[in-house]
Design an enzyme around this catalytic site. Structure first.
Site, PDB file in Angstrom:
ATOM      1  N   ARG A  18     124.314 -15.947  25.922  1.00  9.05           N
ATOM      2  CA  ARG A  18     125.068 -15.342  24.840  1.00  9.05           C
ATOM      3  C   ARG A  18     124.781 -13.844  24.705  1.00  9.05           C
ATOM      4  O   ARG A  18     125.451 -13.146  23.948  1.00  9.05           O
ATOM      5  CB  ARG A  18     124.740 -16.054  23.527  1.00  9.05           C
ATOM      6  CG  ARG A  18     124.902 -17.549  23.606  1.00  9.05           C
ATOM      7  CD  ARG A  18     124.588 -18.232  22.300  1.00  9.05           C
ATOM      8  NE  ARG A  18     125.593 -17.926  21.300  1.00  9.05           N
ATOM      9  CZ  ARG A  18     125.923 -18.745  20.302  1.00  9.05           C
ATOM     10  NH1 ARG A  18     125.337 -19.913  20.189  1.00  9.05           N
ATOM     11  NH2 ARG A  18     126.828 -18.390  19.423  1.00  9.05           N
ATOM     12  N   GLU A  53     121.033 -14.357  19.136  1.00 11.69           N
ATOM     13  CA  GLU A  53     120.491 -13.926  20.413  1.00 11.69           C
ATOM     14  C   GLU A  53     120.847 -12.478  20.747  1.00 11.69           C
ATOM     15  O   GLU A  53     120.020 -11.734  21.290  1.00 11.69           O
ATOM     16  CB  GLU A  53     121.003 -14.853  21.528  1.00 11.69           C
ATOM     17  CG  GLU A  53     120.521 -16.290  21.428  1.00 11.69           C
ATOM     18  CD  GLU A  53     121.393 -17.158  20.534  1.00 11.69           C
ATOM     19  OE1 GLU A  53     121.109 -18.354  20.422  1.00 11.69           O
ATOM     20  OE2 GLU A  53     122.362 -16.620  19.940  1.00 11.69           O
ATOM     21  N   LYS A 106     117.358 -32.080   4.727  1.00  7.99           N
ATOM     22  CA  LYS A 106     117.168 -32.393   6.138  1.00  7.99           C
ATOM     23  C   LYS A 106     116.122 -33.498   6.283  1.00  7.99           C
ATOM     24  O   LYS A 106     115.055 -33.442   5.686  1.00  7.99           O
ATOM     25  CB  LYS A 106     116.728 -31.141   6.898  1.00  7.99           C
ATOM     26  CG  LYS A 106     116.865 -31.249   8.405  1.00  7.99           C
ATOM     27  CD  LYS A 106     116.670 -29.896   9.078  1.00  7.99           C
ATOM     28  CE  LYS A 106     116.899 -30.010  10.578  1.00  7.99           C
ATOM     29  NZ  LYS A 106     116.742 -28.725  11.271  1.00  7.99           N
TER      30      LYS A 106
END
Length: 618
Positions: A390, A362, A278
């Protein structure tokens, strides 16, 4: 856009030319994110991987579905889009957007949906006899999402579906990953001796037809041997074909990966595991372990900006939680992959035993909060408005229906601007309004933030939501009279029109209006009838106007309208709020003006009937 950025040219480039192009693309991404803000690290890390995808597949014929869409900048560049207007009003979208380009095959923005979408798409294509490739491009952190796991579980029983899952494994989501799957990916990374050797032989033997055929014939024997060397991967244990890991920054390795994947494609689902770094190519992002360079603001490298950051609602909240954590050992803080985004790092560091980042999960965060409450603790769920959507079922079933106490700190409410329709925080009030036993509040300055947090921190109300906008808090020295949950800045007997407003924009509107109006800031956003002490003051006015630039009309506006109707209010009620629709990306000021919901436009709409009235009376 320069011709060199056309993906159709990629098959004709040498690896040296591909590496030069990759460097140019990284520079383009870095410059435009520096100017416009956006997702930096994830896009820098996937340049070679995306280039190889577009070299080996036709993005018009084949379907490449990106999970989240926060790593699509290289894809956008190579499919003819100029990033100079990235995230700008009427410019280039931050994620995949079908209306923007025929190369974008889905609208995305939230993690974990790509495998399910791709699975359904592959099924549809099979029924129609379409033999084109279907590819789900997903990050290692998104694989741990519940929706991804459900799709993988179903895929394991369906050997007839043709689907390729490219797992971009950078060992990070926004910050470091957590959980069992992370450990499994780390195990694969430590087994790279075997895979490097196999990849090296494959590259060498692919240079001649006879040796390549030999290599392919040897693969079955090689796979048999591998089973004795390395335990089955998570995917293989589910019955899904797996190849990798491959070096995501080496074009030879990537070409080999996709050649092998194509060969296996018609035999059922196949996972291609690719290792990337990354932030690759930009040293500060490569050394970032906390997600500082995941999502950045314009001019993110400007030291003056970093050192002169304005204090916002998130700072008030963090200070409050730190104080409460020190005072009460029963307070427990949970967040779904937003430890940094919600500025909880210091709290997590100070109280590691009473804080938890559950990752991109979540639903689990909310149900776990319900369990903590059942166990006698005080759970605080710190979550973005857009991600709280969600967990509707878990809020209703595992907290509200259990009648336990929990505090939700709802971040980034209202317009978020540049991230667009998938991330706007406009819908949470309307959502929560449909759930019993809930109260929702929203402050507009430091004082009301402190008052609301103290008054409703595990009060007798049960389930409490306190919303915070990304707008700067108001700094005002004007006095007000608080009646119930309304802060009146003007309340006179002679005025027959009351303007109620919400959040920092609401205060700005009140400042613009003349004193011929009564003016109040509304702190409670649903079930206003539960606050009887403030409602009689409202009911005495002949006309009531509500300004809510932080939600849709089905939220606070409808709550007040319902209360007034049920109590036979004889006057008129008018509200200014967003329509129940998706709001695109762009600068917040522009989006407010487009919707005629900026304070100045609302002021003009309120005053215009009054200005016309004398002329109409003549």
């Amino acid at each position: 856009m320069p011709d060199k950025y056309d993906y159709k040219l990629l098959p004709n480039l040498t690896n040296d030319q591909m590496r030069v192009l990759a460097s140019d693309i990284r520079s383009d991404i870095l410059v435009n994110v520096l100017n416009n803000g956006g997702h930096l690290s994830s896009n820098l890390g996937t340049v070679e991987l995306t280039m190889s995808l577009l070299k080996n597949f036709d993005p018009l014929v084949d379907d490449i579905l990106f999970d989240v869409g926060h790593q699509t900048y290289t894809y956008k560049i190579l499919t003819g889009r100029n990033l100079s207007k990235l995230r700008k009003t009427n410019g280039i979208a931050p994620f995949s957007k079908m209306d923007e380009s025929p190369y974008d095959k889905s609208n995305n923005g939230h993690a974990g949906s790509a495998i399910s979408l791709a699975y359904g798409l592959a099924k549809a294509k099979a029924l129609k006899g379409d033999n084109s490739y279907t590819i789900a491009f997903i990050g290692d952190a998104s694989v741990t999402n519940g929706l991804s796991m459900e799709a993988l579980n179903l895929l394991s029983t369906d050997k007839d579906v043709h689907l390729m899952i490219v797992v971009n494994d950078n060992g990070m989501s926004i910050s470091k990953n957590v959980g069992f799957m992370t450990k499994k990916f780390q195990h694969l990374r430590t087994s790279r001796f075997y895979f490097r050797t196999a990849s090296y032989l494959g590259r060498k033997m692919s240079k001649h037809k006879w040796s390549w055929r030999l290599f392919l014939r040897m693969r079955k024997l090689k796979d048999d041997i591998r089973r004795f060397v390395i335990e089955p991967t998570f995917f293989e244990s589910m019955g899904i074909k797996y190849i990798g890991p491959f070096d995501g920054h080496d074009f030879d390795s990537l070409d080999l990966a996709f050649a092998k994947a194509k060969d296996l494609y018609n035999k059922g689902p196949v996972v291609v595991h690719v290792l990337t770094k990354k932030g690759y190519g930009y040293a500060p992002a490569m050394s970032d372990n906390v997600g500082k360079y995941h999502g950045v603001t314009p001019k993110f490298d400007n030291i003056w900006i970093q050192n002169n950051k304005k204090t916002g609602f998130v700072d008030y909240k963090s200070s409050f939680l730190m104080k409460k954590m020190k005072e009460d050992k029963n307070v427990y803080v949970i967040t779904p992959a937003m430890e940094k985004g919600s500025q909880l790092e210091e709290i997590f560091k100070a109280f590691p035993e009473r804080t938890l980042d559950v990752g991109i999960a979540e639903e689990n965060a909310v149900s776990m909060a319900g369990g903590l409450a059942l166990g006698g603790l005080k759970p605080v769920v710190d979550i973005y408005s857009t991600f709280m959507q969600r967990s509707f079922d878990e809020i209703e079933q595992d907290i509200s229906r259990q009648k336990v106490k929990a505090l939700f700190i709802v971040e980034r409410c209202g317009l978020v601007g540049e991230d667009g329709s998938s991330h706007q925080g406009l819908y949470d009030v309307a959502m929560v309004k449909a759930i019993p036993n809930c109260q929702v509040y929203m402050p507009y300055d430091e004082k009301t933030t402190e008052e609301l947090l103290n008054a409703h921190f595990f009060s007798d109300e049960g389930l409490v939501f306190i919303r915070f906008s990304t707008d700067s808090p108001i700094h005002s020295h004007l006095s007000y009279k608080r009646i119930g949950n309304i802060c009146y800045y003007r309340l006179a007997e002679e005025n027959d029109t009351l303007v109620l407003a919400i959040g920092p924009n609401g205060y700005k509107l009140l400042e613009l209006l003349p004193d011929s109006f009564d003016k109040g800031m509304l702190l409670t956003l649903i079930h206003p009838g539960d606050k009887q002490d403030s409602m009689p003051t409202i009911m005495r006015h002949k006309h009531i106007i509500l300004y809510d630039s932080y939600g849709i009309k089905e939220g606070t506006s409808d709550s007040i309208a319902s209360y007034l109707m049920e109590n036979n209010y004889p006057g008129t009620f008018k509200s200014f709020a967003f329509k129940n629709d998706f709001v695109t990306f762009g600068q917040k000021a522009d989006l407010l003006k487009i919707a005629n919901l900026d304070p100045q436009s609302v002021k003009d709409q309120i005053l215009l009937p009054l200005e016309k009235k004398p002329a109409e009376d003549k």
